[in-house]
Design a protein around this motif. Structure first.
Motif, PDB file in Angstrom:
ATOM      1  N   VAL A  52       0.863  -1.166   0.000  1.00  0.00           N
ATOM      2  CA  VAL A  52       0.000   0.000   0.000  1.00  0.00           C
ATOM      3  C   VAL A  52       0.905   1.222   0.000  1.00  0.00           C
ATOM      4  O   VAL A  52       1.834   1.322   0.809  1.00  0.00           O
ATOM      5  N   SER A  53       0.651   2.154  -0.939  1.00  0.00           N
ATOM      6  CA  SER A  53       1.483   3.343  -1.036  1.00  0.00           C
ATOM      7  C   SER A  53       0.671   4.450  -1.702  1.00  0.00           C
ATOM      8  O   SER A  53      -0.536   4.334  -1.893  1.00  0.00           O
ATOM      9  N   ASP A  54       1.362   5.508  -2.072  1.00  0.00           N
ATOM     10  CA  ASP A  54       0.781   6.542  -2.917  1.00  0.00           C
ATOM     11  C   ASP A  54       1.865   6.997  -3.884  1.00  0.00           C
ATOM     12  O   ASP A  54       3.033   6.645  -3.743  1.00  0.00           O
ATOM     13  N   GLY A  60      -3.529   7.169  -4.091  1.00  0.00           N
ATOM     14  CA  GLY A  60      -3.260   5.935  -3.365  1.00  0.00           C
ATOM     15  C   GLY A  60      -3.106   4.772  -4.333  1.00  0.00           C
ATOM     16  O   GLY A  60      -3.646   4.779  -5.447  1.00  0.00           O
ATOM     17  N   TRP A  61      -2.345   3.792  -3.910  1.00  0.00           N
ATOM     18  CA  TRP A  61      -2.083   2.609  -4.732  1.00  0.00           C
ATOM     19  C   TRP A  61      -2.005   1.393  -3.820  1.00  0.00           C
ATOM     20  O   TRP A  61      -1.455   1.467  -2.724  1.00  0.00           O
ATOM     21  N   ALA A  62      -2.567   0.289  -4.284  1.00  0.00           N
ATOM     22  CA  ALA A  62      -2.450  -0.971  -3.558  1.00  0.00           C
ATOM     23  C   ALA A  62      -2.240  -2.074  -4.579  1.00  0.00           C
ATOM     24  O   ALA A  62      -2.774  -2.026  -5.693  1.00  0.00           O
ATOM     25  N   LEU A 143       7.087   3.858  -8.527  1.00  0.00           N
ATOM     26  CA  LEU A 143       7.942   2.688  -8.745  1.00  0.00           C
ATOM     27  C   LEU A 143       7.109   1.416  -8.837  1.00  0.00           C
ATOM     28  O   LEU A 143       7.367   0.552  -9.676  1.00  0.00           O
ATOM     29  N   LEU A 144       6.090   1.308  -8.009  1.00  0.00           N
ATOM     30  CA  LEU A 144       5.304   0.081  -7.939  1.00  0.00           C
ATOM     31  C   LEU A 144       4.398  -0.104  -9.150  1.00  0.00           C
ATOM     32  O   LEU A 144       4.038  -1.226  -9.483  1.00  0.00           O
TER      33      LEU A 144
END
Length: 146
Positions: A52-54, A60-62, A143-144
């Motif tokens: 889980v990040s942003d 937001g990103w998961a 990056l993700l």
């Protein structure tokens, strides 16, 4: 209609052993990180690993990583030749005897440059051993998403 019953349990209060086990788990993980032993770091996780990040735009990103994705990305991120050191303060919050969310405030120093970070890990205990299952930290979304 299905009835949902909430377990009758108050907040879990960790034992000294619970706290010691989490502290020892992170000491092992930190030592492997300092050695950039990505394979043994991966041994301490449950896959697929939740992330889980942003991103840089504030979105937001998961997502999830397989073991291979974890190892490839961690080698890229940690694989430099510069000296790496870190100091961490961790605050575990136990949801039960086998579930913990651990907040970390850390300062990473790479090649003489320091950066303060805050992140959280969700750890699960399986067969008597802790493993991380979710990594949460802001700023990694770009990056993700690759």
């Amino acid at each position: 209609m299905t009835e949902f019953v909430v377990p009758e349990a108050g907040a879990y209060v960790p034992t000294e052993q619970d706290l010691r086990e989490i502290e020892e788990w992170f000491a092992r993980y930190d030592a492997l990180s300092a050695e950039v032993d990505v394979e043994r770091m991966a041994d301490m996780a449950v896959f697929p690993l939740n992330l889980v990040s942003d991103d840089s735009k504030g979105n937001g990103w998961a997502g999830q990583w397989s073991r291979a994705e974890f190892m490839r990305t961690m080698r890229e991120v940690m694989g430099g030749e510069e000296d790496v050191s870190f100091e961490s303060t961790r605050t575990p919050h136990f949801l039960s005897a086998s579930l913990a969310v651990v907040f970390t405030d850390a300062v990473f120093t790479v090649g003489g440059r320091s950066q303060a970070v805050r992140y959280a890990d969700v750890l699960v205990k399986r067969d008597g051993a802790w493993a991380f299952q979710t990594m949460i930290q802001g700023g990694w979304g770009d990056l993700l998403r690759r």
